[in-house]
Design an enzyme around this catalytic site. Sequence first.
Site, mmCIF file in Angstrom:
data_model
loop_
_atom_site.group_PDB
_atom_site.id
_atom_site.type_symbol
_atom_site.label_atom_id
_atom_site.label_comp_id
_atom_site.label_asym_id
_atom_site.label_seq_id
_atom_site.Cartn_x
_atom_site.Cartn_y
_atom_site.Cartn_z
ATOM 1 N N ASP A 107 -1.757 -27.055 -81.352
ATOM 2 C CA ASP A 107 -0.330 -28.114 -81.320
ATOM 3 C C ASP A 107 0.467 -27.497 -80.031
ATOM 4 O O ASP A 107 0.906 -27.115 -79.709
ATOM 5 C CB ASP A 107 0.501 -27.679 -82.938
ATOM 6 N N HIS A 158 1.083 -36.264 -81.049
ATOM 7 C CA HIS A 158 2.647 -35.118 -81.729
ATOM 8 C C HIS A 158 4.075 -35.836 -81.449
ATOM 9 O O HIS A 158 4.634 -35.046 -80.733
ATOM 10 C CB HIS A 158 2.424 -33.513 -81.225
ATOM 11 N N HIS A 162 8.697 -33.552 -80.299
ATOM 12 C CA HIS A 162 8.834 -33.231 -81.284
ATOM 13 C C HIS A 162 9.592 -33.196 -81.651
ATOM 14 O O HIS A 162 10.494 -32.306 -81.953
ATOM 15 C CB HIS A 162 8.916 -32.024 -80.495
ATOM 16 N N HIS A 252 -1.046 -22.539 -82.339
ATOM 17 C CA HIS A 252 -0.155 -23.048 -80.496
ATOM 18 C C HIS A 252 -1.190 -23.127 -80.180
ATOM 19 O O HIS A 252 -0.739 -21.920 -79.596
ATOM 20 C CB HIS A 252 0.782 -23.524 -81.561
#
Length: 283
Positions: A107, A158, A162, A252
């Site tokens: 991510d 995503h 964010h 990540h």
Amino acid sequence: MLSHHQMISRRLLLSIAGVTVLSTGACGPPAGNPSDASHSGPPSDTLPSAAKPDGAPGAHPAPAASRTGSPAANTPGPPPGPAKPQPVTDPLLELDASERTIALTLDDGPHPTHTPVVLELLRSHGIRATFFLIGENAAEYPALVRAIAGEGHHIGNHTWTHPDLRHLPEPQVHDELERTSDLLQGLSGRPVTWFRAPGGDWADVTLRVCAELGMRPMGWSVDPRDWDRPGTAQITSRVLEGVRPGSIVLNHDGGGDRSQTVDALHTYLPALLADGYRFTTPQ
């Protein structure tokens, strides 16, 4: 005064004329007969085709199939309507546990320092992963988006910035997702089919917008909390202890210093491969 012969001739002519008039009147409909009223209008050849009965001269009867309720062969139907949105589903948390497969997801990228190293590591082990990219990062590093796609990895949405989607109105949620999908598809040449909510914080509105945009939601089942930078050893042990067939692993490659995550990947990826696991990307 007419002669006797002239009077007889005149009567004969009148008699013949009377027969002709009567004969002509017999061709019309009898007065007051409503069943023959249709014959009082113009001939059927002059009626519009829609008004003519099937079989009438000059009529264009409907195809047999259309009279039975089925579309006629070679007859174009109505233009297709807009694509229906996918049904709203819960986030995917695990894969089929009957096979020894796991999915690696990363991510918050792309990141100019960590993403290229992760790509090289995955390439060396022949592993395909799913990268959930942030729109504003992708806009800043478009070459990395193309590199991820070029290596055969899946690219997921995503959001653009964010945010915590639970506290946003629906139009803003829609904008966060749509802008990101449009950009990622333009850069990768592929439609974006997976979405992950930041922090895994799902809300009904998020799931609905996700479905409307043709995406499916994906969560995870193994979270080593690498985003908190607990140390390479902790990240490695949490993954190795938590993985089982069908696991979806969260890591990540963006959002800050991810050197601990990169070091952990160097350790646990070959260990899982040696243990017989196969990496896959959810379809």
